[in-house]
Structures are given as C-alpha cells and as structure tokens.
Design a protein around this motif. Structure first.
Motif, short mmCIF file in Angstrom:
data_model
loop_
_atom_site.label_atom_id
_atom_site.label_comp_id
_atom_site.label_asym_id
_atom_site.label_seq_id
_atom_site.Cartn_x
_atom_site.Cartn_y
_atom_site.Cartn_z
N TRP A 209 18.75 -19.50 43.78
CA TRP A 209 17.34 -19.68 43.46
C TRP A 209 16.52 -18.77 44.35
CZ3 TRP A 209 19.90 -24.61 44.18
CH2 TRP A 209 20.19 -25.24 42.96
N GLY B 48 13.27 -17.31 46.06
CA GLY B 48 12.03 -17.92 46.51
C GLY B 48 12.19 -19.36 46.96
N ALA C 55 8.09 -20.54 50.06
CA ALA C 55 8.01 -20.53 48.60
C ALA C 55 7.38 -21.82 48.07
CB ALA C 55 9.39 -20.33 48.00
N ALA C 56 7.71 -22.93 48.69
CA ALA C 56 7.14 -24.21 48.26
C ALA C 56 5.64 -24.23 48.49
CB ALA C 56 7.81 -25.36 49.01
N HIS C 57 5.20 -23.73 49.65
CA HIS C 57 3.76 -23.68 49.92
C HIS C 57 3.05 -22.73 48.96
CE1 HIS C 57 3.45 -26.23 53.44
NE2 HIS C 57 4.59 -25.73 53.85
N ALA C 58 3.67 -21.59 48.67
CA ALA C 58 3.07 -20.64 47.73
C ALA C 58 2.97 -21.25 46.34
CB ALA C 58 3.89 -19.35 47.70
N GLU C 59 4.01 -21.95 45.90
CA GLU C 59 3.99 -22.58 44.58
C GLU C 59 2.94 -23.69 44.53
OE1 GLU C 59 4.76 -23.47 40.65
OE2 GLU C 59 5.16 -21.69 41.84
N LEU C 60 2.82 -24.45 45.60
CA LEU C 60 1.79 -25.50 45.64
C LEU C 60 0.40 -24.89 45.55
CD1 LEU C 60 0.93 -28.45 45.99
CD2 LEU C 60 1.05 -28.08 48.47
N ARG D 241 -0.39 -22.00 44.22
CA ARG D 241 -0.55 -21.47 42.86
C ARG D 241 -0.86 -22.59 41.88
NH1 ARG D 241 1.52 -21.73 38.31
NH2 ARG D 241 3.32 -22.92 39.00
N TRP D 242 -0.10 -23.67 41.96
CA TRP D 242 -0.27 -24.78 41.04
C TRP D 242 -1.64 -25.43 41.19
CZ3 TRP D 242 -0.81 -30.13 41.22
CH2 TRP D 242 -0.54 -30.81 40.03
#
Length: 100
Positions: free
Chosen positions: A81, A83, A88-93, A95-96
């Motif tokens: 996987w 990212g 990556a989790a902070h970036a996705e949060l 973004r979301w």
C-alpha cells in the motif's frame, strides 16, 4: 457460535438478528443485573504509576535499527500500500475534511 447465513447481505439486521436469536437459543439470561453491594478495592498508587502510558515513540516500534536484523513492522505494508503511515493518514484526513 454457528450462525445461519441467509445467502445474501440484508444489512445490519441481517447479521444482528441471527446472532441475537442464537444467543436466545443458548438459554442465557440477559436481564439487567442488580448493582453490586460493594466494589473491589482500587489499585494502589504504585500500581497506578506503573500503568502510566508511554508515548508511542518511546516504544521504538517502527524505527530503523530498533532491533538489529529486524525490519520495521510497516515495511510489509509499504510494499503493498503506497502512502501508508501516519503522514499519509493525516494527509488523507485533511483531504477528506476539506471536501466536506
């Protein structure tokens, strides 16, 4: 506990209802119990101090060289996987939440 599967997904009650029905078949008494007359004694100050949490970084779980010859636990995730990880989790949060 073996639950019958109806053969198709029927939503929340398709999983909860067979579980509850199976529990009832076991004959367990699920009524609310009376409050206990007394509680067990609490932990002493020494036990409480010994149970204090450590910062995750203090555990050295995912750092290079934490244990010689042992790869970081997240290396296998990174192979499959992209990212993966805290950044990556902070970036996705971020973004979301910006899209909401």
């Amino acid at each position: 506990v073996r639950l019958p599967f109806p053969g198709k997904w029927t939503g929340h009650f398709g999983t909860l209802t067979p579980f509850v029905a199976t529990c009832r078949e076991l004959g367990e008494d699920y009524r609310t119990h009376a409050a206990p007359a007394t509680l067990p004694p609490g932990h002493g100050a020494d036990e409480v101090a010994a149970a204090r949490p450590l910062p995750l970084s203090a555990l050295g779980l995912d750092v290079d060289g934490a244990q010689p010859g042992v790869p970081r636990w997240s290396d296998e995730f990174a192979k499959h996987w992209r990212g993966f990880g805290e950044a990556a989790a902070h970036a996705e949060l971020a973004r979301w939440t910006s899209e909401r």
